[in-house]
Design a protein around this motif. Sequence first.
Motif, PDB file in Angstrom:
ATOM      1  N   ASP A  26      21.342  21.773 -26.298  1.00  0.00           N
ATOM      2  CA  ASP A  26      20.344  22.461 -26.054  1.00  0.00           C
ATOM      3  C   ASP A  26      20.480  23.094 -24.622  1.00  0.00           C
ATOM      4  O   ASP A  26      19.602  23.834 -24.186  1.00  0.00           O
ATOM      5  N   THR A  27      21.548  22.693 -24.074  1.00  0.00           N
ATOM      6  CA  THR A  27      22.048  23.334 -22.832  1.00  0.00           C
ATOM      7  C   THR A  27      21.904  24.973 -23.023  1.00  0.00           C
ATOM      8  O   THR A  27      22.865  25.536 -23.948  1.00  0.00           O
ATOM      9  N   ALA A  28      21.143  25.627 -22.066  1.00  0.00           N
ATOM     10  CA  ALA A  28      21.019  27.012 -22.131  1.00  0.00           C
ATOM     11  C   ALA A  28      20.169  27.645 -20.927  1.00  0.00           C
ATOM     12  O   ALA A  28      19.484  26.462 -20.349  1.00  0.00           O
ATOM     13  N   ARG A  69      16.514  30.953 -25.856  1.00  0.00           N
ATOM     14  CA  ARG A  69      17.198  30.486 -24.997  1.00  0.00           C
ATOM     15  C   ARG A  69      18.794  31.263 -25.240  1.00  0.00           C
ATOM     16  O   ARG A  69      19.096  31.634 -26.210  1.00  0.00           O
ATOM     17  N   GLN A  70      19.535  31.295 -24.439  1.00  0.00           N
ATOM     18  CA  GLN A  70      20.909  31.559 -24.216  1.00  0.00           C
ATOM     19  C   GLN A  70      22.029  30.600 -23.751  1.00  0.00           C
ATOM     20  O   GLN A  70      21.890  30.397 -22.669  1.00  0.00           O
ATOM     21  N   LEU A  98      17.390  27.088 -16.272  1.00  0.00           N
ATOM     22  CA  LEU A  98      18.504  26.750 -16.738  1.00  0.00           C
ATOM     23  C   LEU A  98      18.165  25.164 -17.016  1.00  0.00           C
ATOM     24  O   LEU A  98      17.699  24.251 -16.193  1.00  0.00           O
ATOM     25  N   VAL A  99      18.561  24.876 -18.400  1.00  0.00           N
ATOM     26  CA  VAL A  99      18.453  23.383 -18.645  1.00  0.00           C
ATOM     27  C   VAL A  99      19.711  22.946 -18.920  1.00  0.00           C
ATOM     28  O   VAL A  99      20.683  23.638 -19.983  1.00  0.00           O
ATOM     29  N   THR A 100      20.131  21.801 -18.697  1.00  0.00           N
ATOM     30  CA  THR A 100      21.556  21.215 -18.579  1.00  0.00           C
ATOM     31  C   THR A 100      21.317  19.956 -19.182  1.00  0.00           C
ATOM     32  O   THR A 100      20.532  19.159 -18.597  1.00  0.00           O
ATOM     33  N   VAL A 101      21.690  19.709 -20.222  1.00  0.00           N
ATOM     34  CA  VAL A 101      21.601  18.354 -20.945  1.00  0.00           C
ATOM     35  C   VAL A 101      23.000  17.450 -21.046  1.00  0.00           C
ATOM     36  O   VAL A 101      23.980  18.161 -21.787  1.00  0.00           O
TER      37      VAL A 101
END
Length: 116
Positions: free
Chosen positions: A89-91, A38-39, A111-114
């Motif tokens: 964990d947003t990445a 992840r980045q 893309l994961v956005t929390v």
Amino acid sequence: QVQLVESGGGLVQPGESLRLSCAVSGILFAGSTVGWYRQAPGEEREWVAEIQGRGNPAYADLGKGRFTIEGDYRKNAVYLQMNSLRPEDTAVYYCKLTISRVTDFWGKGTLVTVAS
């Protein structure tokens, strides 16, 4: 031609779960190592978890107890189940396939956005 396509990302609230998928084509992943990375914005890409063929999975500390990596050999896909997600964990999450510890193939990421 080896291709990896990630999917399953999205916007979730803290504490919720997501299941990311990495569809592999052009090669059977069972003979390779597939990892999730992840980045986050402005950060270096970091390793999250990996599965070596039919071997045991391995996890970075950031996901231990919350993330699970598993492979579906029939579908030739690798999944990352992420529970108890946190804002950090947003990445963008990427999967990588490594052949013979030398050649790497990357997907384009999901893309994961929390966020609340």
